[in-house]
Design an enzyme around this catalytic site. Sequence first.
Site, PDB file in Angstrom:
ATOM      1  N   ARG A 193       9.552 -34.586   4.076  1.00 56.54           N
ATOM      2  CA  ARG A 193      10.931 -35.116   4.051  1.00 56.54           C
ATOM      3  C   ARG A 193      11.376 -35.577   2.671  1.00 56.54           C
ATOM      4  O   ARG A 193      12.176 -36.502   2.546  1.00 56.54           O
ATOM      5  CB  ARG A 193      11.103 -36.268   5.057  1.00 56.54           C
ATOM      6  N   CYS A 241      16.824 -37.456  13.137  1.00 58.96           N
ATOM      7  CA  CYS A 241      15.799 -38.499  13.249  1.00 58.96           C
ATOM      8  C   CYS A 241      16.097 -39.633  12.273  1.00 58.96           C
ATOM      9  O   CYS A 241      16.374 -39.395  11.101  1.00 58.96           O
ATOM     10  CB  CYS A 241      14.415 -37.911  12.967  1.00 58.96           C
ATOM     11  N   GLU A 316      14.355 -42.305   7.514  1.00 60.17           N
ATOM     12  CA  GLU A 316      14.524 -40.967   6.943  1.00 60.17           C
ATOM     13  C   GLU A 316      16.000 -40.786   6.560  1.00 60.17           C
ATOM     14  O   GLU A 316      16.313 -40.148   5.558  1.00 60.17           O
ATOM     15  CB  GLU A 316      14.118 -39.917   7.990  1.00 60.17           C
TER      16      GLU A 316
HETATM   17  N1  EPU Z   1       8.130 -38.318  22.069  1.00 61.25           N
HETATM   18  C1  EPU Z   1       8.147 -39.254  23.073  1.00 61.25           C
HETATM   19  N2  EPU Z   1       9.302 -39.939  23.297  1.00 61.25           N
HETATM   20  C2  EPU Z   1      10.423 -39.732  22.564  1.00 61.25           C
HETATM   21  C3  EPU Z   1      10.397 -38.781  21.540  1.00 61.25           C
HETATM   22  C4  EPU Z   1       9.237 -38.081  21.306  1.00 61.25           C
HETATM   23  O1  EPU Z   1       7.163 -39.474  23.745  1.00 61.25           O
HETATM   24  O2  EPU Z   1      11.447 -40.406  22.827  1.00 61.25           O
HETATM   25  C5  EPU Z   1       6.897 -37.535  21.843  1.00 61.25           C
HETATM   26  C6  EPU Z   1       7.077 -36.069  22.202  1.00 61.25           C
HETATM   27  O3  EPU Z   1       6.849 -35.846  23.545  1.00 61.25           O
HETATM   28  C7  EPU Z   1       6.056 -35.394  21.306  1.00 61.25           C
HETATM   29  C8  EPU Z   1       6.005 -36.282  20.076  1.00 61.25           C
HETATM   30  O4  EPU Z   1       6.589 -37.534  20.447  1.00 61.25           O
HETATM   31  O5  EPU Z   1       4.803 -35.392  21.908  1.00 61.25           O
HETATM   32  C9  EPU Z   1       6.753 -35.679  18.890  1.00 61.25           C
HETATM   33  O6  EPU Z   1       8.112 -35.472  19.239  1.00 61.25           O
HETATM   34  P1  EPU Z   1       8.917 -34.170  18.795  1.00 61.25           P
HETATM   35  O7  EPU Z   1       8.161 -32.960  19.139  1.00 61.25           O
HETATM   36  O8  EPU Z   1      10.299 -34.318  19.273  1.00 61.25           O
HETATM   37  O9  EPU Z   1       8.874 -34.203  17.212  1.00 61.25           O
HETATM   38  P2  EPU Z   1       9.195 -35.366  16.197  1.00 61.25           P
HETATM   39  O10 EPU Z   1       7.968 -35.592  15.390  1.00 61.25           O
HETATM   40  O11 EPU Z   1       9.811 -36.533  16.873  1.00 61.25           O
HETATM   41  C10 EPU Z   1       9.977 -33.799  14.240  1.00 61.25           C
HETATM   42  C11 EPU Z   1      11.041 -33.979  13.184  1.00 61.25           C
HETATM   43  C12 EPU Z   1      12.377 -33.483  13.735  1.00 61.25           C
HETATM   44  C13 EPU Z   1      12.240 -32.037  14.198  1.00 61.25           C
HETATM   45  C14 EPU Z   1      11.153 -31.983  15.284  1.00 61.25           C
HETATM   46  C15 EPU Z   1      10.915 -30.590  15.859  1.00 61.25           C
HETATM   47  C16 EPU Z   1      10.550 -36.008  11.874  1.00 61.25           C
HETATM   48  C17 EPU Z   1      10.843 -37.451  11.694  1.00 61.25           C
HETATM   49  N3  EPU Z   1      11.192 -35.410  12.883  1.00 61.25           N
HETATM   50  O12 EPU Z   1      10.320 -34.673  15.312  1.00 61.25           O
HETATM   51  O13 EPU Z   1      13.308 -33.561  12.681  1.00 61.25           O
HETATM   52  O14 EPU Z   1      13.472 -31.567  14.713  1.00 61.25           O
HETATM   53  O15 EPU Z   1       9.920 -32.444  14.688  1.00 61.25           O
HETATM   54  O16 EPU Z   1      10.525 -29.716  14.897  1.00 61.25           O
HETATM   55  O17 EPU Z   1       9.780 -35.427  11.104  1.00 61.25           O
HETATM   56  C18 EPU Z   1      15.020 -34.802  11.588  1.00 61.25           C
HETATM   57  O18 EPU Z   1      14.289 -34.729  10.595  1.00 61.25           O
HETATM   58  O19 EPU Z   1      16.157 -35.318  11.571  1.00 61.25           O
HETATM   59  C19 EPU Z   1      14.495 -34.268  12.835  1.00 61.25           C
HETATM   60  C20 EPU Z   1      15.122 -34.418  13.974  1.00 61.25           C
END
Ligand code: EPU
Length: 328
Positions: A193, A241, A316
């Site tokens: 990021r 995010c 972020e």
């Molecule tokens: N999860 C929960 N509860 C929630 C949200 C997530 O339990 O309310 C769990 C999910 O089930 C999963 C884990 O947390 O097991 C990770 O969640 P997710 O797959 O949605 O990925 P993330 O790490 O939250 C990242 C990026 C996103 C990107 C997604 C998909 C960051 C901070 N976020 O999200 O990027 O879209 O992967 O590729 O790195 C952004 O940067 O604005 C953004 C949305």
Amino acid sequence: MNAALSWPCAALPGAALADRTTMHVGGRVQWLLEPANPEELARAWNAARERGYLPRILGGGANLVIEDGELDGVVITTARMRYILRPGHSEDPRGEWTLRQDPLPAAMEDSAPRLVAWAGATIPGLVGTATKLGWSGLEGLAGIPGQVGGAAAMNAGGRWGDFWDVVESVHVLDRHSGVLRELPRAECAPSYRDGGMVDFVVLGVVVRLVKRTIPEVEAKVRDYLQTKRRVQPVTEWSAGCIFKNPSPELSDGRSAGKLIEDAGAKALSRGAAAVSALHGNFIVNSGAATAKDVLALIEDVRQLVRSKTGIELVTEVKVWRASDIVRG
Ligand code: EPU
């Protein structure tokens, strides 16, 4: 405010900024400059610097919360710099320094297809162009809003890849000297990021992709979009995010969204700003939220997660405050 001040590009005095961001909050800025190409952006930047302003750069506003009220100074928007070029195939846009690449011999394009995208080209537009050509590498960015400049500056991405994975070089304006440069990938140090662009304004990028078939690329994009729609509030107003994911050692592998859910912070809201029920790392604006609501809610979430887990979430999203230094 001096409405008669002339600028080397289109300029709006007292421009409202909220609807230029995906969170739809925030106030007005003294001057909004709208360059149409990279040269105009450089001229606008240098004119603002000569007048004692430190301009802020506004891309798609997809990762940004702007404070309410009157912001002092100059914002330069890349909204009009939308070209996506296929070297040797696309018509050159106007301008004396056009951020384009020389045509590649056909054999070379076969092994290393490239697209040139100006800072204001949208990520959905760039993903769509690559998909129509059957060129692979950008599918992981499907569903990410915003523009190329912001995506390069913050290394936008997710589970399926980051923007800098495909960047071959970046065209920039040096913030200190006001001079234009092209930086090869090897001279850049992007990380999670963070595109490592603090000293530069991104004017455009050259991305290098891999030739596949159109159905293959389409299928991947469709798949990623479907997954994203299931787990993220993609149709609501948000800034994506809010927090970075903490390092897995610190959080036992739990993402920011999971930590927020586990802390019970999904129940939090302030005015028309609420933590998304779908994904804890999103704050959604149901319509009438103010920046004050959003910023207060960010602190509420951070505080609750800190008190439950001891982990300090780091934002972020960028925040533009009326008190930011905009002169110098
Ligand atoms: N999860 C929960 N509860 C929630 C949200 C997530 O339990 O309310 C769990 C999910 O089930 C999963 C884990 O947390 O097991 C990770 O969640 P997710 O797959 O949605 O990925 P993330 O790490 O939250 C990242 C990026 C996103 C990107 C997604 C998909 C960051 C901070 N976020 O999200 O990027 O879209 O992967 O590729 O790195 C952004 O940067 O604005 C953004 C949305």
